[in-house]
Design a protein around this motif. Sequence first.
Motif, PDB file in Angstrom:
ATOM      1  N   LEU A   5     165.505 105.190  23.159  1.00 29.92           N
ATOM      2  CA  LEU A   5     165.792 103.865  22.612  1.00 29.92           C
ATOM      3  C   LEU A   5     166.892 103.986  21.561  1.00 29.92           C
ATOM      4  O   LEU A   5     166.777 104.764  20.622  1.00 29.92           O
ATOM      5  CB  LEU A   5     164.539 103.252  21.991  1.00 29.92           C
ATOM      6  N   LEU A   6     167.935 103.209  21.736  1.00 29.06           N
ATOM      7  CA  LEU A   6     169.096 103.260  20.844  1.00 29.06           C
ATOM      8  C   LEU A   6     169.078 102.076  19.888  1.00 29.06           C
ATOM      9  O   LEU A   6     168.663 100.976  20.255  1.00 29.06           O
ATOM     10  CB  LEU A   6     170.387 103.207  21.666  1.00 29.06           C
ATOM     11  N   THR A   7     169.542 102.300  18.684  1.00 30.69           N
ATOM     12  CA  THR A   7     169.723 101.200  17.748  1.00 30.69           C
ATOM     13  C   THR A   7     170.955 100.405  18.183  1.00 30.69           C
ATOM     14  O   THR A   7     171.743 100.847  19.029  1.00 30.69           O
ATOM     15  CB  THR A   7     169.930 101.705  16.308  1.00 30.69           C
ATOM     16  N   VAL A   8     171.126  99.246  17.596  1.00 32.84           N
ATOM     17  CA  VAL A   8     172.298  98.419  17.907  1.00 32.84           C
ATOM     18  C   VAL A   8     173.571  99.168  17.520  1.00 32.84           C
ATOM     19  O   VAL A   8     174.570  99.125  18.248  1.00 32.84           O
ATOM     20  CB  VAL A   8     172.204  97.061  17.178  1.00 32.84           C
ATOM     21  N   GLU A   9     173.522  99.875  16.415  1.00 39.59           N
ATOM     22  CA  GLU A   9     174.692 100.636  15.967  1.00 39.59           C
ATOM     23  C   GLU A   9     175.032 101.754  16.963  1.00 39.59           C
ATOM     24  O   GLU A   9     176.206 101.983  17.261  1.00 39.59           O
ATOM     25  CB  GLU A   9     174.445 101.230  14.577  1.00 39.59           C
ATOM     26  N   PRO A  22     177.000  94.160  20.876  1.00 41.85           N
ATOM     27  CA  PRO A  22     175.638  94.316  21.404  1.00 41.85           C
ATOM     28  C   PRO A  22     174.676  93.253  20.877  1.00 41.85           C
ATOM     29  O   PRO A  22     173.792  92.801  21.603  1.00 41.85           O
ATOM     30  CB  PRO A  22     175.202  95.704  20.931  1.00 41.85           C
ATOM     31  N   ARG A  23     174.857  92.835  19.649  1.00 38.97           N
ATOM     32  CA  ARG A  23     174.002  91.761  19.117  1.00 38.97           C
ATOM     33  C   ARG A  23     174.204  90.462  19.891  1.00 38.97           C
ATOM     34  O   ARG A  23     173.267  89.718  20.149  1.00 38.97           O
ATOM     35  CB  ARG A  23     174.268  91.544  17.637  1.00 38.97           C
ATOM     36  N   ARG A  24     175.441  90.188  20.283  1.00 41.05           N
ATOM     37  CA  ARG A  24     175.714  88.991  21.081  1.00 41.05           C
ATOM     38  C   ARG A  24     175.105  89.118  22.472  1.00 41.05           C
ATOM     39  O   ARG A  24     174.551  88.158  23.005  1.00 41.05           O
ATOM     40  CB  ARG A  24     177.218  88.743  21.185  1.00 41.05           C
ATOM     41  N   LEU A  25     175.184  90.309  23.072  1.00 45.31           N
ATOM     42  CA  LEU A  25     174.549  90.540  24.366  1.00 45.31           C
ATOM     43  C   LEU A  25     173.047  90.287  24.291  1.00 45.31           C
ATOM     44  O   LEU A  25     172.455  89.705  25.196  1.00 45.31           O
ATOM     45  CB  LEU A  25     174.802  91.975  24.850  1.00 45.31           C
ATOM     46  N   ARG A  29     170.815  87.194  25.946  1.00 47.01           N
ATOM     47  CA  ARG A  29     169.899  87.775  26.943  1.00 47.01           C
ATOM     48  C   ARG A  29     170.650  88.343  28.148  1.00 47.01           C
ATOM     49  O   ARG A  29     170.230  88.228  29.275  1.00 47.01           O
ATOM     50  CB  ARG A  29     168.888  86.735  27.430  1.00 47.01           C
ATOM     51  N   ARG A  30     171.807  88.961  27.881  1.00 52.97           N
ATOM     52  CA  ARG A  30     172.608  89.575  28.940  1.00 52.97           C
ATOM     53  C   ARG A  30     172.296  91.051  29.107  1.00 52.97           C
ATOM     54  O   ARG A  30     172.837  91.688  30.011  1.00 52.97           O
ATOM     55  CB  ARG A  30     174.094  89.379  28.635  1.00 52.97           C
ATOM     56  N   ILE A  31     171.451  91.601  28.240  1.00 53.80           N
ATOM     57  CA  ILE A  31     171.044  93.001  28.332  1.00 53.80           C
ATOM     58  C   ILE A  31     169.567  93.077  27.956  1.00 53.80           C
ATOM     59  O   ILE A  31     169.093  92.314  27.106  1.00 53.80           O
ATOM     60  CB  ILE A  31     171.913  93.898  27.415  1.00 53.80           C
ATOM     61  N   ALA A  32     168.851  93.974  28.621  1.00 52.65           N
ATOM     62  CA  ALA A  32     167.431  94.154  28.317  1.00 52.65           C
ATOM     63  C   ALA A  32     167.298  94.882  26.982  1.00 52.65           C
ATOM     64  O   ALA A  32     168.084  95.785  26.669  1.00 52.65           O
ATOM     65  CB  ALA A  32     166.767  94.951  29.423  1.00 52.65           C
ATOM     66  N   ILE A  42     167.693  99.158  22.227  1.00 51.29           N
ATOM     67  CA  ILE A  42     168.196  99.033  23.598  1.00 51.29           C
ATOM     68  C   ILE A  42     167.930 100.356  24.298  1.00 51.29           C
ATOM     69  O   ILE A  42     168.340 101.415  23.809  1.00 51.29           O
ATOM     70  CB  ILE A  42     169.696  98.713  23.607  1.00 51.29           C
ATOM     71  N   ALA A  43     167.238 100.276  25.425  1.00 49.50           N
ATOM     72  CA  ALA A  43     166.951 101.487  26.189  1.00 49.50           C
ATOM     73  C   ALA A  43     168.258 102.039  26.758  1.00 49.50           C
ATOM     74  O   ALA A  43     169.147 101.279  27.161  1.00 49.50           O
ATOM     75  CB  ALA A  43     165.981 101.185  27.321  1.00 49.50           C
ATOM     76  N   GLU A  44     168.359 103.346  26.761  1.00 51.89           N
ATOM     77  CA  GLU A  44     169.565 103.998  27.261  1.00 51.89           C
ATOM     78  C   GLU A  44     169.823 103.615  28.715  1.00 51.89           C
ATOM     79  O   GLU A  44     170.963 103.380  29.116  1.00 51.89           O
ATOM     80  CB  GLU A  44     169.412 105.513  27.119  1.00 51.89           C
ATOM     81  N   SER A  45     168.756 103.504  29.504  1.00 48.26           N
ATOM     82  CA  SER A  45     168.912 103.124  30.917  1.00 48.26           C
ATOM     83  C   SER A  45     169.415 101.684  31.045  1.00 48.26           C
ATOM     84  O   SER A  45     170.186 101.373  31.954  1.00 48.26           O
ATOM     85  CB  SER A  45     167.599 103.295  31.666  1.00 48.26           C
ATOM     86  N   ALA A  46     169.000 100.783  30.144  1.00 46.59           N
ATOM     87  CA  ALA A  46     169.472  99.402  30.180  1.00 46.59           C
ATOM     88  C   ALA A  46     170.962  99.348  29.839  1.00 46.59           C
ATOM     89  O   ALA A  46     171.714  98.570  30.441  1.00 46.59           O
ATOM     90  CB  ALA A  46     168.680  98.547  29.208  1.00 46.59           C
ATOM     91  N   LEU A  47     171.388 100.164  28.899  1.00 43.33           N
ATOM     92  CA  LEU A  47     172.804 100.219  28.539  1.00 43.33           C
ATOM     93  C   LEU A  47     173.627 100.788  29.697  1.00 43.33           C
ATOM     94  O   LEU A  47     174.693 100.263  30.025  1.00 43.33           O
ATOM     95  CB  LEU A  47     173.005 101.053  27.269  1.00 43.33           C
ATOM     96  N   ASP A  48     173.106 101.834  30.347  1.00 46.57           N
ATOM     97  CA  ASP A  48     173.790 102.397  31.516  1.00 46.57           C
ATOM     98  C   ASP A  48     173.890 101.368  32.640  1.00 46.57           C
ATOM     99  O   ASP A  48     174.924 101.258  33.301  1.00 46.57           O
ATOM    100  CB  ASP A  48     173.057 103.648  32.017  1.00 46.57           C
TER     101      ASP A  48
END
Length: 70
Positions: A5-9, A22-25, A29-32, A42-48
Amino acid sequence: MSDLLLTVEQAAERLGTTTRFPRRLIAERRIAFVKVGRHVRIAESALDAYIDGNTVQPIRRRRSRYGRAA
């Protein structure tokens, strides 16, 4: 499940943007994302998946046998 799990930063750094993107995403609700109390992760897999889903492939044009007209 060993998804990091990644922070917004951290997500912003990985995307090469400011933290605002990322805060706007998340707000749109454009990213899980995961809420841990009041913290957002943000889960690393969701970002990928977001990166893969928004990657645009180049168009391969067939080269004309003839050059351009003058």
